[in-house]
Design a protein around this motif. Structure first.
Motif, PDB file in Angstrom:
ATOM      1  N   GLN A   1       0.577  -1.218  -0.349  1.00 48.72           N
ATOM      2  CA  GLN A   1       0.277  -0.238   0.250  1.00 48.72           C
ATOM      3  C   GLN A   1       0.848   1.284  -0.290  1.00 48.72           C
ATOM      4  OE1 GLN A   1      -2.354  -0.997   3.862  1.00 48.72           O
ATOM      5  NE2 GLN A   1      -3.865  -1.815   2.057  1.00 48.72           N
ATOM      6  N   LEU A   2       2.065   1.447   0.372  1.00 44.45           N
ATOM      7  CA  LEU A   2       3.044   2.405   1.293  1.00 44.45           C
ATOM      8  C   LEU A   2       3.507   2.863  -1.439  1.00 44.45           C
ATOM      9  CD1 LEU A   2       4.664   1.942   4.438  1.00 44.45           C
ATOM     10  CD2 LEU A   2       3.056   3.295   3.525  1.00 44.45           C
ATOM     11  N   VAL A   3       3.982   1.514  -1.649  1.00 39.62           N
ATOM     12  CA  VAL A   3       4.325   1.707  -2.613  1.00 39.62           C
ATOM     13  C   VAL A   3       3.612   2.228  -3.201  1.00 39.62           C
ATOM     14  CG1 VAL A   3       5.363   0.328  -4.399  1.00 39.62           C
ATOM     15  CG2 VAL A   3       6.336  -0.417  -2.046  1.00 39.62           C
TER      16      VAL A   3
ATOM     17  N   ARG B   1       1.282   4.241  -3.217  1.00 45.94           N
ATOM     18  CA  ARG B   1       0.788   5.829  -3.040  1.00 45.94           C
ATOM     19  C   ARG B   1       2.434   6.473  -3.984  1.00 45.94           C
ATOM     20  NH1 ARG B   1       0.273   6.219   3.361  1.00 45.94           N
ATOM     21  NH2 ARG B   1      -2.098   4.435   3.858  1.00 45.94           N
ATOM     22  N   LYS B   2       3.172   5.922  -4.015  1.00 44.69           N
ATOM     23  CA  LYS B   2       4.560   6.761  -4.768  1.00 44.69           C
ATOM     24  C   LYS B   2       4.672   6.611  -6.346  1.00 44.69           C
ATOM     25  CE  LYS B   2       6.655   6.499  -0.145  1.00 44.69           C
ATOM     26  NZ  LYS B   2       8.123   5.840   1.063  1.00 44.69           N
ATOM     27  N   LEU B   3       3.814   5.294  -7.101  1.00 45.63           N
ATOM     28  CA  LEU B   3       4.188   5.174  -8.019  1.00 45.63           C
ATOM     29  C   LEU B   3       3.369   5.254  -8.935  1.00 45.63           C
ATOM     30  CD1 LEU B   3       3.580   0.942  -7.437  1.00 45.63           C
ATOM     31  CD2 LEU B   3       6.057   2.240  -8.091  1.00 45.63           C
ATOM     32  N   GLU B   4       3.710   5.731 -10.448  1.00 47.59           N
ATOM     33  CA  GLU B   4       2.555   6.412 -11.338  1.00 47.59           C
ATOM     34  C   GLU B   4       1.858   5.443 -11.404  1.00 47.59           C
ATOM     35  OE1 GLU B   4       5.257   6.853 -14.623  1.00 47.59           O
ATOM     36  OE2 GLU B   4       6.182   7.911 -13.458  1.00 47.59           O
ATOM     37  N   GLU B   5       0.668   6.398 -12.033  1.00 47.55           N
ATOM     38  CA  GLU B   5      -0.871   5.319 -12.408  1.00 47.55           C
ATOM     39  C   GLU B   5      -0.756   4.241 -13.239  1.00 47.55           C
ATOM     40  OE1 GLU B   5      -4.372   5.556 -12.109  1.00 47.55           O
ATOM     41  OE2 GLU B   5      -3.064   6.700 -10.912  1.00 47.55           O
TER      42      GLU B   5
ATOM     43  N   ARG C   1       0.433   1.643 -10.793  1.00 49.63           N
ATOM     44  CA  ARG C   1      -0.712   1.259 -10.088  1.00 49.63           C
ATOM     45  C   ARG C   1      -1.158  -1.070  -9.895  1.00 49.63           C
ATOM     46  NH1 ARG C   1      -2.548   7.190  -8.294  1.00 49.63           N
ATOM     47  NH2 ARG C   1      -0.387   7.618  -6.980  1.00 49.63           N
TER      48      ARG C   1
END
Length: 356
Positions: free
Chosen positions: A147-149, A151-155, A158
């Protein structure tokens, strides 16, 4: 104490498997209560009848051997027919040396006495629960990290993180089932209206998805309440009906029949060291191809399945839940009728604690 010991007659009457005394002409001369129950005839109707008029054996070799007065027989997994009903049984015939031509026959349903805990079985059932406990903590960490990762990924990336969460959730559900399988805590039992529970389970299966499989009810409306856990009983029935529906889905006219009836007799609950009366029978039958022969003796074991996407925990959990209710479950294949039967036997609510 010596004078209080039960005699041979009382000992034979207390056995959970059928015992028949046969004379040299294969006429039944004695029958214990378990034989009455298995063959669905009273002792009065059995005594004096020719054995092969009472039951039909599916193996001609066995019938031939029976005609040999001094033959010893041990047969496992044979189909025995008594009237319209077929039962898979183990059978033995022992000649009596003191009385030439006379024999004792024993008959037991395949799986009878299955409620006894075999050496190592308790450990086997607890092993999944221990493993599940060790898996849960790292699973939670993996899910949180995913879940943390995300938030930092591009759309565009995801969906990969979502896949991680979905797979973790799927494994967590499997772990929950493993924990329940190994749990030593049984749900409390109380009087349960059997047909309310069965109909609720049928409704759940119907709601779960579209299917062309016909679900048929054949109920005995006169049956009294059973002593069971309502939730556990419904879960057992949902699993069995769902399995039966899947098993016959490829048949020309797929059909699952759920039948209830009163079946007299005693079935020993060896786990508790006492005989428990289990007169209520629920049968879930399907007209599918049947269980693979290699799996027949192992279907209630954990991680045994013929389904490509199955985990092999459903029937193991079913057996545990039935045992927790002091019940018994078994299965048999009737090749002549093209049906697979799973039968549950449960105690009556009014007979709670009754001793044999």
């Amino acid at each position: 104490m010596e004078d209080q010991r039960p005699g041979p007659g009382a000992q034979i009457a207390g056995l959970i498997f059928a015992v028949l005394l046969l004379d040299p002409d294969l006429v039944v001369r004695e029958a214990n209560p378990a034989a009455e129950d298995l063959l669905h005839r009273s002792a009065k109707r059995l005594v004096g009848a020719k054995l092969l008029d009472v039951l039909e054996l599916d193996d001609a070799r066995v019938a031939m051997r029976l005609r040999e007065a001094d033959a010893r027989l041990t047969v496992r997994g044979m189909t025995l027919r008594c009237g319209a009903r077929a039962t898979q049984v183990n059978l033995t015939v022992s000649p009596l040396a003191s009385h030439p031509g006379w024999r004792v026959m024993t008959i037991s349903e395949v799986g009878q006495g299955e409620m006894a805990e075999l050496p190592g079985e308790e450990t086997t059932l607890r092993a999944p629960a221990i493993l599940a406990h060790e898996i849960k903590n790292p699973l939670a960490a993996i899910r949180g990290a995913g879940q943390l990762v995300a938030r930092k990924l591009e759309e565009k990336d995801r969906p990969l993180a979502a896949m991680i969460s979905d797979e973790v959730d799927r494994i967590a559900r499997l772990v929950d089932r493993m924990q329940r399988l190994g749990s030593e805590r049984a749900d409390p039992v109380a009087p349960v209206n059997l047909h309310v529970a069965v109909r609720s389970a049928i409704a759940t299966v119907r709601t779960a998805g579209d299917s062309d499989v016909e679900l048929v009810e054949e109920f005995d409306p006169s049956l009294p309440p059973v002593l069971a856990s309502r939730d556990a009983l419904e879960q057992v029935l949902i699993n069995l009906i769902s399995n039966a529906r899947d098993a016959c889905a490829g048949a020309a006219s797929p059909r699952v029949t759920i039948r209830t009836r009163f079946a007299s007799g005693l079935v020993s609950n060896l786990k508790l060291g006492r005989a428990v009366r289990l007169p209520i029978e629920i049968t879930v039958s399907d007209n599918g191809p049947g269980i693979e022969p290699a799996l027949c003796d192992h279907v209630f074991e954990p991680f045994v399945t013929s389904k490509a996407s199955g985990q092999g925990l459903g029937l193991a959990l079913v057996r545990k839940l039935v045992r927790d209710m002091d019940g018994r479950i078994g299965h048999q294949r009737d090749e002549r009728a093209g049906l697979t039967h799973f039968r549950i036997h449960l105690p009556l609510a009014k007979n709670e604690g009754e001793q044999a």
